[in-house]
Write a protein that holds these residues in place. Structure first.
Motif, PDB file in Angstrom:
ATOM      1  N   PHE A  15       0.822  -1.212   0.000  1.00 36.42           N
ATOM      2  CA  PHE A  15       0.000   0.000   0.000  1.00 36.42           C
ATOM      3  C   PHE A  15       0.852   1.256   0.000  1.00 36.42           C
ATOM      4  N   ARG A  16       1.937   1.269   0.756  1.00 42.69           N
ATOM      5  CA  ARG A  16       2.776   2.459   0.775  1.00 42.69           C
ATOM      6  C   ARG A  16       3.380   2.714  -0.599  1.00 42.69           C
ATOM      7  N   ASP A  17       3.811   1.646  -1.277  1.00 38.28           N
ATOM      8  CA  ASP A  17       4.382   1.790  -2.622  1.00 38.28           C
ATOM      9  C   ASP A  17       3.409   2.495  -3.566  1.00 38.28           C
ATOM     10  N   VAL A  18       2.172   2.005  -3.598  1.00 34.40           N
ATOM     11  CA  VAL A  18       1.216   2.547  -4.573  1.00 34.40           C
ATOM     12  C   VAL A  18       0.686   3.911  -4.138  1.00 34.40           C
ATOM     13  N   LEU A  19       0.654   4.153  -2.813  1.00 32.69           N
ATOM     14  CA  LEU A  19       0.225   5.464  -2.325  1.00 32.69           C
ATOM     15  C   LEU A  19       1.132   6.562  -2.850  1.00 32.69           C
ATOM     16  N   PHE A  20       2.418   6.278  -2.944  1.00 23.83           N
ATOM     17  CA  PHE A  20       3.392   7.280  -3.384  1.00 23.83           C
ATOM     18  C   PHE A  20       3.697   7.177  -4.872  1.00 23.83           C
ATOM     19  N   SER A  21       2.777   6.652  -5.624  1.00 30.69           N
ATOM     20  CA  SER A  21       2.985   6.495  -7.065  1.00 30.69           C
ATOM     21  C   SER A  21       1.898   7.231  -7.833  1.00 30.69           C
ATOM     22  N   GLY A  22       2.138   7.418  -9.106  1.00 28.13           N
ATOM     23  CA  GLY A  22       1.095   7.852 -10.016  1.00 28.13           C
ATOM     24  C   GLY A  22       0.710   6.630 -10.828  1.00 28.13           C
ATOM     25  N   TYR A  23       0.989   6.678 -12.112  1.00 28.06           N
ATOM     26  CA  TYR A  23       0.828   5.490 -12.936  1.00 28.06           C
ATOM     27  C   TYR A  23       1.932   4.496 -12.592  1.00 28.06           C
ATOM     28  N   ALA A  24       1.681   3.227 -12.836  1.00 27.93           N
ATOM     29  CA  ALA A  24       2.697   2.207 -12.628  1.00 27.93           C
ATOM     30  C   ALA A  24       3.831   2.403 -13.640  1.00 27.93           C
ATOM     31  N   PRO A  25       5.014   1.879 -13.359  1.00 31.26           N
ATOM     32  CA  PRO A  25       6.140   2.049 -14.279  1.00 31.26           C
ATOM     33  C   PRO A  25       5.877   1.555 -15.702  1.00 31.26           C
ATOM     34  N   ASP A  26       4.952   0.603 -15.884  1.00 30.90           N
ATOM     35  CA  ASP A  26       4.646   0.109 -17.230  1.00 30.90           C
ATOM     36  C   ASP A  26       3.516   0.902 -17.883  1.00 30.90           C
ATOM     37  N   GLY A  27       3.106   2.008 -17.244  1.00 26.78           N
ATOM     38  CA  GLY A  27       2.051   2.845 -17.799  1.00 26.78           C
ATOM     39  C   GLY A  27       0.651   2.494 -17.328  1.00 26.78           C
ATOM     40  N   GLY A  28       0.523   1.396 -16.596  1.00 20.91           N
ATOM     41  CA  GLY A  28      -0.786   0.962 -16.129  1.00 20.91           C
ATOM     42  C   GLY A  28      -1.194   1.641 -14.829  1.00 20.91           C
ATOM     43  N   MET A  29      -2.259   1.123 -14.227  1.00 21.48           N
ATOM     44  CA  MET A  29      -2.783   1.659 -12.969  1.00 21.48           C
ATOM     45  C   MET A  29      -2.773   0.549 -11.923  1.00 21.48           C
ATOM     46  N   PHE A  30      -2.547   0.930 -10.678  1.00 20.09           N
ATOM     47  CA  PHE A  30      -2.431  -0.075  -9.633  1.00 20.09           C
ATOM     48  C   PHE A  30      -3.799  -0.571  -9.169  1.00 20.09           C
ATOM     49  N   MET A  31      -3.835  -1.877  -8.920  1.00 23.96           N
ATOM     50  CA  MET A  31      -5.019  -2.550  -8.389  1.00 23.96           C
ATOM     51  C   MET A  31      -4.577  -3.649  -7.431  1.00 23.96           C
ATOM     52  N   PRO A  32      -5.450  -4.024  -6.475  1.00 22.28           N
ATOM     53  CA  PRO A  32      -5.125  -5.167  -5.617  1.00 22.28           C
ATOM     54  C   PRO A  32      -4.991  -6.438  -6.462  1.00 22.28           C
TER      55      PRO A  32
END
Length: 487
Positions: A15-32
């Protein structure tokens, strides 16, 4: 609880990783990676909980104790939601003929964004203080997100916030909520283009992983998973208040109707449906009807330009959260989502496979509403209830007057903003309305912002300008001996 990208290139983040992110490094969006399931017994045990308590329960499903202990989570959420103008934080207006409106606009900037935004900022600040770090937030807005991010983060020593809004495409109140904040950590840009235009250079900046990690760059749009997570609680609350849940009985079906732009709210509702709540989902849009065309025709494509309407916060042709819906719909098939989204981002169009369109239409009903229909809906609701709604809420409530209730199924309409933010539309509808004092006071406040002019190479120019400002802010803070957060 671990998170992955909708495009399959990233897994195992917390959760901390994705909280401090925008788009994922591959251009996608984070999901559980997997969705928690809510048993009927759990849902029935939530019947008497307040909205604030439900936000805690929902958040605890995705935020492990080792990251934020339960007692800390309760304090963070309670503090975040303590300043709303109604004691219950959100409120349901129960009007004639079964018209129930979930009012989500009782925060500082009079829009639903305040709910998830203030919780998310409190989560961010919790980690930054714990780690003695800073972060830079970069936000593109169609009107409400920017003001909400600014008011939630202003004055925080751990955060700098850069907001870009489309000049002339937001209401005067929306603009004032952004430009009248003179705190040192707030930086506002007015761009000569649409909100979709703004998203293009922002995507490029977030794709630069060196910039993201070295400068602690992150997003507070509903790209940020935490925003969607908190919004799940909206629909749990509405269900508990309106569906007549009774212990030991089967959970009744419940319909939610949502005015839709970036599709964050409808994504949260769809996730809740997959988690076990029997929801029927209706996404209503204005003349910018890409979501409607995608569901009904498989036509996932932009038109030549964003249409300016009386409901400007959903004047969006790139409903970025639909990527999350595709991923859920296609059983977490990142390669298929990657193919769809990369074609869409390259050519601004994609034709859904018929089996994909059919799957989407089975879980999501849609409708599109023009400006005259918005005004007609606002007038009718006033005539029948003496209730003034904002034009976005009218986009949803139009459904009430043209699609009769299914017997035995309760229904709720989401009110995303106060009519005080959209006085021009209220006046066009010929309705009486006295703006609150806080809105009237905005007129006399000084403003501060910078311009992003349109040019032949505007996307690259805007990217360069924002990159330079990010680096300037970073250097100023570094001179003060502040360490920046790295995702």
């Amino acid at each position: 609880m671990r998170f992955c990208s909708t495009r399959g290139g990233v897994r195992g983040w917390d959760f901390r990783d994705v909280l401090f992110s925008g788009y994922a490094p591959d251009g996608g969006m984070f999901m559980p990676e997997t969705l928690p399931q809510l048993s009927p017994e759990t849902l029935q045990s939530w019947r008497e909980l307040s909205y604030t308590q439900l936000v805690v329960e929902v958040s605890a499903l995705f935020v492990p104790d080792q990251l934020i202990p339960r007692e800390d989570l309760q304090v963070l959420v309670s503090d975040a939601l303590a300043g709303f103008s109604v004691p219950e934080v959100v409120r349901i207006a129960r009007l004639k003929d079964g018209l129930s409106i979930l009012e989500l606009f009782h925060g500082d900037t009079l829009a639903f964004k305040d709910l998830a935004m203030t919780c998310t900022v409190h989560f961010i600040n919790y980690f930054l203080q714990k780690e003695n770090r800073r972060a830079i937030v970069l936000v593109g807005t169609s009107g409400d997100t920017g003001g909400s991010a600014i008011h939630c983060a202003k004055g925080l020593s751990e955060l700098d916030v850069l907001v870009v809004f489309p000049r002339g495409r937001v209401t005067p109140v929306q603009e004032k909520h952004m430009t009248t904040c003179l705190e040192d950590n707030i930086h506002v840009f007015a761009a000569d283009g649409s909100s979709d235009n703004i998203d293009q250079p922002l995507r490029r900046l977030f794709a630069d992983q060196k910039l993201v990690t070295s400068h602690g760059l992150m997003s507070l749009n509903s790209v940020n998973w935490s925003r969607v997570m908190v919004q799940i609680a909206h629909f749990v609350y509405a269900y508990m208040q309106l569906s007549g849940v009774e212990r030991g009985l089967e959970l009744p079906e419940f319909e939610v109707v949502v005015p839709t732009g970036g599709a964050g709210n409808i994504t949260a509702a769809y996730m809740l449906k997959l988690m076990g709540l029997p929801l029927k989902l209706v996404a209503m849009v204005n003349a910018n009807d890409i979501v409607h065309r995608t569901v009904t025709k498989g036509d996932f494509s932009m038109t030549s330009d964003v249409t300016q309407t009386l409901a400007p916060a959903i004047d969006i042709q790139d409903p970025y959260n639909i990527e999350r819906i595709f991923w859920l719909l296609l059983d977490s098939d990142g390669s298929s989502v990657k193919k769809i989204m990369e074609e869409f981002q390259r050519s601004h169009r994609h034709s859904l496979l018929e089996n994909h369109r059919r799957l989407l239409s089975e879980v999501l009903l849609t409708g599109t509403v023009g400006d005259e229909e918005i005004l007609e809906t606002m007038r009718r609701c006033w005539e029948e209830n003496q209730y003034v709604m904002c034009p976005h809420t009218a986009v949803a409530v139009w459904h009430q007057y043209h699609h009769p209730h299914t017997a035995g199924i309760n229904r709720c309409y989401v009110a995303t903003a106060s009519p005080a933010k959209f006085q021009e539309a209220v006046e066009k509808a010929g309705l009486p309305f006295d703006p609150p004092e806080a809105v009237l006071a905005l007129e006399s406040l000084p403003t501060r912002y910078q311009n992003l002019e349109r040019s032949q190479n505007w996307c690259e120019d805007w990217e360069d300008r924002l990159r330079a400002w990010i680096q300037f802010v970073y250097c100023v803070r570094m001179k003060r001996g502040v360490c920046y957060s790295k995702s």
